[in-house]
Design a protein around this motif. Sequence first.
Motif, mmCIF file in Angstrom:
data_model
loop_
_atom_site.group_PDB
_atom_site.id
_atom_site.type_symbol
_atom_site.label_atom_id
_atom_site.label_comp_id
_atom_site.label_asym_id
_atom_site.label_seq_id
_atom_site.Cartn_x
_atom_site.Cartn_y
_atom_site.Cartn_z
ATOM 1 N N TYR A 328 -4.105 -0.151 -1.648
ATOM 2 C CA TYR A 328 -2.743 -0.839 -1.728
ATOM 3 C C TYR A 328 -2.446 -2.058 -0.955
ATOM 4 O O TYR A 328 -1.727 -2.890 -1.695
ATOM 5 C CB TYR A 328 -1.816 0.420 -1.365
ATOM 6 N N TYR A 331 -3.645 -5.039 -2.927
ATOM 7 C CA TYR A 331 -2.755 -5.265 -3.947
ATOM 8 C C TYR A 331 -1.718 -6.435 -3.122
ATOM 9 O O TYR A 331 -1.402 -7.255 -4.054
ATOM 10 C CB TYR A 331 -2.146 -4.328 -4.595
ATOM 11 N N THR A 332 -1.045 -5.930 -2.278
ATOM 12 C CA THR A 332 -0.224 -6.819 -1.495
ATOM 13 C C THR A 332 -0.608 -8.089 -1.285
ATOM 14 O O THR A 332 0.266 -9.098 -1.506
ATOM 15 C CB THR A 332 0.624 -6.058 -0.433
ATOM 16 N N THR A 382 4.238 0.427 -3.326
ATOM 17 C CA THR A 382 3.150 -0.594 -3.400
ATOM 18 C C THR A 382 3.653 -1.640 -4.264
ATOM 19 O O THR A 382 3.731 -2.783 -3.820
ATOM 20 C CB THR A 382 1.910 -0.073 -3.440
ATOM 21 N N PHE A 383 4.054 -1.402 -5.369
ATOM 22 C CA PHE A 383 4.654 -2.353 -6.446
ATOM 23 C C PHE A 383 5.688 -3.300 -5.940
ATOM 24 O O PHE A 383 5.618 -4.561 -5.873
ATOM 25 C CB PHE A 383 5.097 -1.752 -7.799
ATOM 26 N N CYS A 384 6.779 -2.523 -5.417
ATOM 27 C CA CYS A 384 8.081 -3.134 -4.822
ATOM 28 C C CYS A 384 7.566 -4.029 -3.722
ATOM 29 O O CYS A 384 8.102 -5.142 -3.392
ATOM 30 C CB CYS A 384 9.223 -2.093 -4.537
ATOM 31 N N SER A 386 4.834 -5.419 -2.792
ATOM 32 C CA SER A 386 4.097 -6.433 -3.389
ATOM 33 C C SER A 386 4.892 -7.375 -3.906
ATOM 34 O O SER A 386 4.426 -8.759 -3.747
ATOM 35 C CB SER A 386 2.975 -5.946 -4.293
#
Length: 486
Positions: A328, A331-332, A382-384, A386
């Motif tokens: 994770y 990804y960031t 993680t999406f937010c 990133s």
Amino acid sequence: MELLPDHAEFNAPAPAGVGRSDASVVEAEAGRIVAEVEALPLTPLHRLARVIVGSATFFDGFDVLAIAAALPVLIKLWSLSPEQVGIIISVGYLGQLIGSLGFSYLADKFGRLRCASLSVALFAFGSLACAFASGPASLMAYRFIQGLGLGGELPVAATYINELAKTEHRGRFVLFYELIFPIGLFAASLVGMWVVPNIGWQAMFFLGALPAFIALCMRRFLPESPRWLASKGRFREADAALDRFRKSGRSAHTTGQPAIAQQAHQPVVRQEQPATWRSLFRPPLLRRTFVLVSLWFAGGFVTAGVTAWMPTIYREVLHVDLATALKYGTYTSLAGIVGSAFCAIAIDRFGRRRWMTVTWLCTGFAMLAPIVFAPMTAAMTTFCISMAFGFAAAAFIGCYVYTPELYPTRIRTFGVGVSSAMLRLASIICPSMIGWFVARGTLSTSYVAIAGVAFFAALAVGLFGEETTGRTLEDTSSVPQPDQAA
């Protein structure tokens, strides 16, 4: 090109008591050097400078994130509390704060390359020492030493590359070099995913010691900044440095010697009103300093909070396994590369001020998403995060070209150093703050604080920033007269 004759007046800045005609000669010679820098085409030596200095910046980014990859293991190995983790992260940034001020001051006095190579060698030695740390106390001491070099490398390297660039596409020239920093962050995340579980946390710091070889290459293969040499009145040396660029261009089959631009060049800061480090904190430069320290503080606050702490948060708060936590984090870091690349491509088109205002606003909104849409899974968090880091990288990397544009040559590196010291100060505050909130189960408060800092940076540059796109370095950095400062 024929070098200037060996006259004393061409080898030192004009003293306070010099005659008007002599001062005019010095100013004209400085303007000539600047004009020739602007007239140079892109040569192989320009590219080599970006490769060598960029390699050092790559490991700067690598070493910053190496501790984040090692911490999930060290927490178990040394039974570290959240407060201790925050201190271990912050002490490195304390060294960087001191290093950024110290090396940047020295670079304005003794030269860009000399101080850049020394700072790179120092952070390589500090990284090697970290690999032999036997406990939290020794790791803190070695990270402080490492931080001195890391802090010094950033402002000196950024100033050197800016001073080699010409006005046209300066943002792209500089930022494609600076793009190597987020790539270093990504590489540290990627390497850490395999190295830490399979070889051990020490290997990350052994890899971070490789830049010792880069320090040797800097002094051997690169010339000193002609702009800095001209600001010191060392015009013969500036001509010699320019000649190395010209020879590099001819060796690459360029045709002839580039002609000096015919238009009148914006003169450098006049001798009768020299800029000193105190000028940064007085009108009219005070307004610029306020904007820049706000931007750098925001960059450090977001970067330290997201890159250093998030793998541990995924592991300890969101309860994912070590491999997933490191993935994770990767990804960031990848989002940071994407955001930085967009900045390098777009900032010359959209303008520094508008670009940084919009991207900092987007950073703040993205940081609030895990709170607004709570509860969230680890993957959605993680999406937010990133997305927030991608926007922050797109905003913050612009500071590497924007900051040197706003300060005169003789104090340019120190100006960048003061601004980047705010990056380090924020990097000290934010990890300790997050550690305090995590220990008390109020992580969401950290997200609000990070978002607030991003919104403040957007307001600072949006309301008080100056637009510098399309203007020469000497034009953007000239010190306005007091009656023009309003």
